[in-house]
Scaffold this motif. Structure first.
Motif, PDB file in Angstrom:
ATOM      1  N   ASP A  85      -9.585  25.621   6.520  1.00  0.00           N
ATOM      2  CA  ASP A  85      -9.175  24.470   5.740  1.00  0.00           C
ATOM      3  C   ASP A  85     -10.383  23.600   5.415  1.00  0.00           C
ATOM      4  OD1 ASP A  85      -7.430  22.702   8.411  1.00  0.00           O
ATOM      5  OD2 ASP A  85      -9.525  22.656   7.854  1.00  0.00           O
TER       6      ASP A  85
ATOM      7  N   SER B  57     -14.060  21.172  10.266  1.00  0.00           N
ATOM      8  CA  SER B  57     -14.749  22.389  10.696  1.00  0.00           C
ATOM      9  C   SER B  57     -15.438  23.138   9.562  1.00  0.00           C
ATOM     10  CB  SER B  57     -13.749  23.302  11.402  1.00  0.00           C
ATOM     11  OG  SER B  57     -12.726  23.664  10.509  1.00  0.00           O
TER      12      SER B  57
ATOM     13  N   ASP C  16     -11.640  20.087   4.479  1.00  0.00           N
ATOM     14  CA  ASP C  16     -11.226  18.682   4.550  1.00  0.00           C
ATOM     15  C   ASP C  16     -12.190  17.844   3.725  1.00  0.00           C
ATOM     16  OD1 ASP C  16      -9.196  19.057   6.782  1.00  0.00           O
ATOM     17  OD2 ASP C  16     -10.983  19.746   7.817  1.00  0.00           O
TER      18      ASP C  16
HETATM   19 MG    MG Z   1     -10.056  21.310   9.323  1.00  0.00          MG
END
Ligand code: MG
Ligand code: CTP
Length: 433
Positions: A66, A54, A68
């Motif tokens: 977060d 996201s 990634d």
């Molecule tokens: Mg994520």
């Protein structure tokens, strides 16, 4: 039922929510800088890095950011090497941020940098066949980034937050809800947050959404959303029927009355209602050094076993819910029809036509009587009070899942409403539509 709200009321509410989901100035730049610096470290080690998830697409919620970052290894790399290199590279790239190793399908490295979680995951560069679950993420990213505009991103965030408010966001074991990727696919399919909700009201069990019209394999899950980059996978496989139902019921409620309270899924605790129920709360210390997935799945199992045991003992359990704060406490809350049972229990014997069995039964039992084609007798009940039955269950260590065996020695069992109300999260879980 016809919709009684004006269009503007719906729009007003979600506009307000959308504002609250905007990022603080500078956040995006901070994320961008962090991403670049970590990716260049990985690239300096000789690997190609990609930002996925996201935060690479601008579809994240400000409360849980977060980052990634994936990096590629050649397809012929053996699995053990992928894991070893994955940890080496991740630990090196995050060395200044106290990295930790986590376990999903394979191990990966994670660090908390301020309020941002950074995850570094190795994967195979796909040519034809997906060999590991994480290999899909870069393909998901490529698929979505070509199709999402700013408007859709806003709608995705509205859907994620709506689901999060009712504890239906996330594919993890403890939630069994809608992953971020699934939210993105749903908005892509239906066009907007509102359209997803409206369509959801019409879903039947086993509803299939197949964006790329792959349509070959059939799945048995309550909701099926074919992964556009991997037709063999249901991207909605994690969604439990109960969470699907919760989403549908709350969608209906919000569409009919689009207030901020209904969007937020606010729960009012009605003490009078609770006072008239037979509630029983069990609090167990949260298991130490346990991966959260295991702690939750064992908690669910223990909850199911307890309910089964109580039903066998003739305590009728209307409902049960569980909760863990993942630090101190694990709770199971029971709503019971009865907390006390009569001293005697009806005991079923054999059909009276079976002479040998009948003889044996009448020898061993007193107060035998006939009902229908069988004989019965009365037996003294071992556990008349539900509290005692619960305590006995918790002490029967053979039946307690491994991570809770020691913990249940310190379990507390109470029917005191004041004490129960202190454990707000589990009470809310019980009261949610
Ligand atoms: Mg994520
Ligand atoms: N993914 C997936 N299915 C899941 C979990 C993850 O396909 N059940 C893939 C998706 O490609 C996803 C990526 O792994 O984009 C990263 O996962 P995660 O960080 O859990 O989700 P995000 O989509 O990044 O959403 P958010 O972090 O905002 O919750």
């Amino acid at each position: 039922m016809s919709k009684t709200y004006s269009r503007s009321r719906f729009d007003e509410t979600i506009e307000k929510v959308a504002k609250s989901l905007e990022l603080r100035p500078g956040t995006e730049e901070d994320i961008e800088d962090l991403k670049k610096s970590i990716m260049s470290k990985i690239e300096d080690m000789g690997y190609e890095a990609v930002a996925v998830g996201s935060s690479a697409r601008g579809t994240y919620l400000p409360e849980k950011i977060d980052v990634d970052i994936f990096f590629y290894l050649p397809g012929e790399t053996p699995r053990e090497d992928l894991e070893r290199i994955g940890l080496e590279v991740g630990n090196k790239a995050l060395s200044e941020y106290s990295p930790e190793t986590h376990y999903a399908e394979h191990p990966y490295v994670k660090a908390e940098i301020g309020k941002i979680d950074v995850e570094i995951v190795p994967c195979y560069k796909i040519k034809d066949k997906i060999t590991s679950a994480v290999d899909r993420s870069p393909l998901h990213h490529r698929y979505l980034i070509e199709r999402l505009d700013e408007d859709k991103k806003k709608e995705i965030k509205l859907l994620k937050k709506f689901l999060r408010n009712m504890n239906c966001y996330g594919a993890k074991e403890e939630v069994q809800g809608f992953s971020g990727f699934l939210c993105e696919l749903l908005v892509l399919k239906y066009g907007s947050f509102k359209a997803v909700l409206e369509s959801a009201l019409k879903w039947k069990r086993g509803k299939v959404i197949d964006l790329e019209e792959h349509g070959e394999i059939s799945f048995k899950d309550p909701l099926v959303v074919i992964d556009p980059v991997d037709p063999e996978r249901n991207a909605a496989a994690a969604v439990s029927e109960e969470k699907l139902g919760r989403f549908m019921v709350n969608s209906k409620k919000f569409l009919e009355e689009p207030t901020t309270e209904n969007y937020e899924n606010s729960i009012t605790i009605n003490k009078n209602l609770l006072r008239n129920k037979n509630l029983l709360l069990i609090t167990i210390p949260y298991p130490k050094d346990t991966v959260s997935e295991i702690a939750w799945s064992q908690l669910r199992k223990m909850n199911d076993d307890l309910v089964k045991t109580l039903q066998e003992k003739e305590f009728e359990v209307y409902r049960s819910v569980h909760w863990a704060d993942e630090k101190k406490n694990t709770c199971i809350l029971l709503d019971l029809r009865n907390t006390k049972l009569p001293k005697y229990q009806k005991h079923r014997g054999p059909p009276f036509y079976l002479k040998d069995h009948l003889n044996k039964f009448t020898e061993e039992n007193e107060e035998v009587f006939v009902e229908g084609n069988r004989v019965y007798s009365w037996r003294k009940r071992e556990e008349k009070e539900v509290e005692q039955a619960v305590k006995n269950f918790l002490q029967d260590t053979k039946r307690i899942p491994s991570r809770y065996k020691e913990q249940t020695e310190e379990a507390e069992v109470t029917t005191n409403l004041k004490k129960i109300l202190k454990k707000k999260e589990v009470v809310k879980e019980y009261l949610r539509p």
